[in-house]
Design a protein around this motif. Structure first.
Motif, PDB file in Angstrom:
ATOM      1  N   LEU A 100       4.679 -18.641  25.333  1.00  0.00           N
ATOM      2  CA  LEU A 100       5.707 -17.831  25.988  1.00  0.00           C
ATOM      3  C   LEU A 100       6.901 -17.716  25.045  1.00  0.00           C
ATOM      4  O   LEU A 100       7.536 -18.716  24.719  1.00  0.00           O
ATOM      5  CB  LEU A 100       6.131 -18.477  27.305  1.00  0.00           C
ATOM      6  N   ALA A 101       7.187 -16.491  24.592  1.00  0.00           N
ATOM      7  CA  ALA A 101       8.396 -16.273  23.782  1.00  0.00           C
ATOM      8  C   ALA A 101       9.389 -15.517  24.663  1.00  0.00           C
ATOM      9  O   ALA A 101       9.961 -16.081  25.583  1.00  0.00           O
ATOM     10  CB  ALA A 101       8.048 -15.539  22.503  1.00  0.00           C
ATOM     11  N   GLY A 102       9.537 -14.175  24.459  1.00  0.00           N
ATOM     12  CA  GLY A 102      10.438 -13.406  25.326  1.00  0.00           C
ATOM     13  C   GLY A 102       9.855 -13.186  26.711  1.00  0.00           C
ATOM     14  O   GLY A 102      10.569 -12.975  27.674  1.00  0.00           O
ATOM     15  N   GLY A 103       8.531 -13.185  26.784  1.00  0.00           N
ATOM     16  CA  GLY A 103       7.850 -13.053  28.072  1.00  0.00           C
ATOM     17  C   GLY A 103       7.799 -11.647  28.626  1.00  0.00           C
ATOM     18  O   GLY A 103       7.352 -11.442  29.745  1.00  0.00           O
ATOM     19  N   GLN A 104       8.248 -10.644  27.849  1.00  0.00           N
ATOM     20  CA  GLN A 104       8.364  -9.306  28.429  1.00  0.00           C
ATOM     21  C   GLN A 104       7.023  -8.569  28.527  1.00  0.00           C
ATOM     22  O   GLN A 104       6.913  -7.563  29.231  1.00  0.00           O
ATOM     23  CB  GLN A 104       9.388  -8.487  27.650  1.00  0.00           C
ATOM     24  N   SER A 105       6.014  -9.066  27.838  1.00  0.00           N
ATOM     25  CA  SER A 105       4.653  -8.568  28.044  1.00  0.00           C
ATOM     26  C   SER A 105       3.828  -9.584  28.828  1.00  0.00           C
ATOM     27  O   SER A 105       2.974  -9.220  29.638  1.00  0.00           O
ATOM     28  CB  SER A 105       3.959  -8.286  26.701  1.00  0.00           C
ATOM     29  N   LEU A 106       4.077 -10.874  28.590  1.00  0.00           N
ATOM     30  CA  LEU A 106       3.271 -11.921  29.241  1.00  0.00           C
ATOM     31  C   LEU A 106       3.590 -12.061  30.729  1.00  0.00           C
ATOM     32  O   LEU A 106       2.679 -12.224  31.546  1.00  0.00           O
ATOM     33  CB  LEU A 106       3.487 -13.263  28.530  1.00  0.00           C
ATOM     34  N   LEU A 107       4.877 -12.006  31.104  1.00  0.00           N
ATOM     35  CA  LEU A 107       5.225 -12.228  32.514  1.00  0.00           C
ATOM     36  C   LEU A 107       4.593 -11.185  33.441  1.00  0.00           C
ATOM     37  O   LEU A 107       4.086 -11.558  34.513  1.00  0.00           O
ATOM     38  CB  LEU A 107       6.746 -12.282  32.697  1.00  0.00           C
ATOM     39  N   PRO A 108       4.568  -9.886  33.073  1.00  0.00           N
ATOM     40  CA  PRO A 108       3.841  -8.944  33.935  1.00  0.00           C
ATOM     41  C   PRO A 108       2.368  -9.351  34.105  1.00  0.00           C
ATOM     42  O   PRO A 108       1.830  -9.272  35.204  1.00  0.00           O
ATOM     43  CB  PRO A 108       3.949  -7.604  33.202  1.00  0.00           C
ATOM     44  N   LEU A 109       1.750  -9.810  33.013  1.00  0.00           N
ATOM     45  CA  LEU A 109       0.336 -10.231  33.101  1.00  0.00           C
ATOM     46  C   LEU A 109       0.190 -11.446  34.003  1.00  0.00           C
ATOM     47  O   LEU A 109      -0.778 -11.563  34.756  1.00  0.00           O
ATOM     48  CB  LEU A 109      -0.214 -10.543  31.703  1.00  0.00           C
ATOM     49  N   LEU A 110       1.165 -12.368  33.931  1.00  0.00           N
ATOM     50  CA  LEU A 110       1.130 -13.547  34.810  1.00  0.00           C
ATOM     51  C   LEU A 110       1.368 -13.124  36.265  1.00  0.00           C
ATOM     52  O   LEU A 110       0.691 -13.611  37.176  1.00  0.00           O
ATOM     53  CB  LEU A 110       2.192 -14.568  34.395  1.00  0.00           C
ATOM     54  N   ASN A 111       2.332 -12.206  36.472  1.00  0.00           N
ATOM     55  CA  ASN A 111       2.648 -11.773  37.840  1.00  0.00           C
ATOM     56  C   ASN A 111       1.456 -11.078  38.498  1.00  0.00           C
ATOM     57  O   ASN A 111       1.228 -11.229  39.693  1.00  0.00           O
ATOM     58  CB  ASN A 111       3.858 -10.835  37.833  1.00  0.00           C
ATOM     59  N   PHE A 112       0.715 -10.314  37.710  1.00  0.00           N
ATOM     60  CA  PHE A 112      -0.491  -9.659  38.215  1.00  0.00           C
ATOM     61  C   PHE A 112      -1.689 -10.609  38.254  1.00  0.00           C
ATOM     62  O   PHE A 112      -2.760 -10.239  38.697  1.00  0.00           O
ATOM     63  CB  PHE A 112      -0.867  -8.461  37.328  1.00  0.00           C
TER      64      PHE A 112
END
Lengths: 159, 289
Positions: free
Chosen positions: B31-43
């Motif tokens: 996890l760095a900025g999370g701006q691509s990863l967090l949507p993937l985690l939320n979904f």
């Protein structure tokens, strides 16, 4: 596993234990701290309604974990002004009718605050580019742009 | 609570982060900025067992001049690159590209290491890595190694890293050029590009001495168009040059069609942007678009 989150929100310090690391900052603000001014729309970083300031920079609270806010200073829409003493940007939103249903407004205001700090906002194009990450389904953006334009002009006059 | 459960680890060093990844046995995610990863985690499209938060590793956040290069730490935020005077003076094309990177709140969190690792074919920073022929230093269990940008991007959303490797810093050699342009068209400002081109040149007595051309949105990875660069240096500068450049650029790409635009449209668009870009690069020194 749970973690402790120590965070200052709108100037008030909170020490919360037992936080699940997967808790989003948006849900932490609303459900744990009861600050429901921050609105939750798309919950995947598209609509901008949940925007708050973290250490002075606008962030999407649905794309930030509460644990990542540990040690930081958060400002939500509740921290901008009170109903009796609205801040400059809030006043301009009221003057220019920059909201209708109000759902996007907290995100618009927090984004607007960050834009006013970082950019000259000398043209409407610049304001619209700055707002490109915030969706509004009511206003057609015209009055939101007008409100921010006016706030930027007031800031220049007072500079 | 949207993401599925995970164990959260916030290492204080790259060494510790690599060890955590190793211990996670393929179930770890950075996890760095999370701006691509967090949507993937939320979904819940991504369900890592262990989330390794790099944000506490402060030495990964810097922009510095090192010899003839600018070196950027992997955890440096888009905002810091956008507002860096060093980037503006030494890597002006990157500086111009930054305001096209997503939206304000995303730029405040997103990091260069995260964007490069995510390897979106229509994202500005991977394109800039190709444009500047950047070199990525990565660290894994076997130590550090350096990877050229052209080897790093394998396919759409796919890089060449081993599972336990982490991008540490990125070196951008500074081109000695005097005319440059960044052009992009997106459906909505800040969205991923339908097509984009970056051009920079050094003019000599009779023609172009050195050229750099990169494009994105038209293939599964960002592209550097080296054949087109060579051809630019082989002909004399005249009024037909932008038109010829437009045709060369179009004939060197074959984009696919998708929901947002047909392949034919993207190809046409890229050519138009190329024509405009070269005209501007030839006319003005250091024009900013």
């Amino acid at each position: 596993m749970t973690v402790n989150v120590s965070v200052t929100v709108n100037g008030m310090r909170h020490e919360i234990s037992g936080v699940e690391p997967r808790l989003l900052l948006s849900d932490f603000l609303r459900d744990t701290l009861g600050l429901t001014g921050t609105h939750v729309g798309c919950e995947h970083g598209v609509c901008g309604a949940c925007t708050v300031l973290m250490d002075g920079h606008s962030v999407r609270s649905c794309l930030t974990l509460a644990v990542q806010a540990n040690g930081s200073e958060i400002t939500t829409v509740e921290g901008l002004g009170t109903p009796e003493t609205l801040n400059v940007l809030q006043t301009q939103f009221r003057e220019h009718h920059g909201l209708q249903c109000g759902f996007c407004t907290p995100g618009m205001l927090m984004t607007g605050e960050d834009l006013l700090r970082k950019y000259p906002l000398a043209t409407d194009e610049e304001i619209r580019e700055g707002l490109s990450g915030n969706l509004c389904r009511c206003t057609g953006y015209q009055n939101i742009v007008a409100a921010i334009r006016s706030a930027a002009a007031l800031r220049r006059e007072n500079a | 609570m949207k993401p599925a459960r995970f164990e959260y680890v916030a290492p204080a060093s790259v060494d510790a982060a690599v060890e955590t990844l190793l211990a996670a046995n393929g179930e770890g995610k950075l996890l760095a900025g999370g701006q691509s990863l967090l949507p993937l985690l939320n979904f819940r499209m991504a369900r890592p067992a262990v989330l390794v938060d790099l944000n506490g590793i402060k030495e990964l956040s810097f922009i510095e001049l090192r010899g003839e290069s600018v070196v950027i730490g992997a955890l440096t935020r888009h905002r810091e690159i956008e507002h860096s005077p060093l980037i503006a003076s030494r890597l002006p094309v990157m500086s111009a590209a930054m305001r096209h990177v997503a939206h304000l709140a995303i730029r405040n969190r997103g990091t260069i290491g995260g964007s490069l690792s995510h390897a979106d074919p229509a994202a500005e920073l991977p394109m800039m890595a190709m444009f500047y022929a950047a070199r990525l230093t990565v660290q894994g269990p076997a130590g550090r190694r350096t990877i050229a940008a052209k080897d790093f991007f394998v396919d759409a959303l796919t890089n060449c890293l081993e599972p336990e490797e982490i991008v540490v810093e990125i070196e951008f050699p500074i081109p000695q050029h005097d005319g440059w342009v960044f052009e992009e068209v997106a459906r909505r400002f800040g969205d991923f590009a339908l097509a984009s081109i970056a051009v920079s040149i050094r003019r000599g007595q009779s023609g172009i001495e050195d050229a750099r051309v990169a494009a994105m949105g038209v293939a599964d990875t960002p592209l550097r168009l080296e054949d087109v660069e060579r051809r630019l240096c082989e002909i004399e500068i005249d009024v037909r040059m932008p038109d010829r450049f437009c045709e060369w650029v179009r004939s060197s790409v074959s984009p696919n069609s998708d929901l947002h635009a047909s392949g034919e449209y993207r190809k046409h668009l890229l050519g138009e942007l190329a024509r405009r870009a070269l005209k501007t690069a030839l006319a003005a020194k250091g024009d900013r678009r």
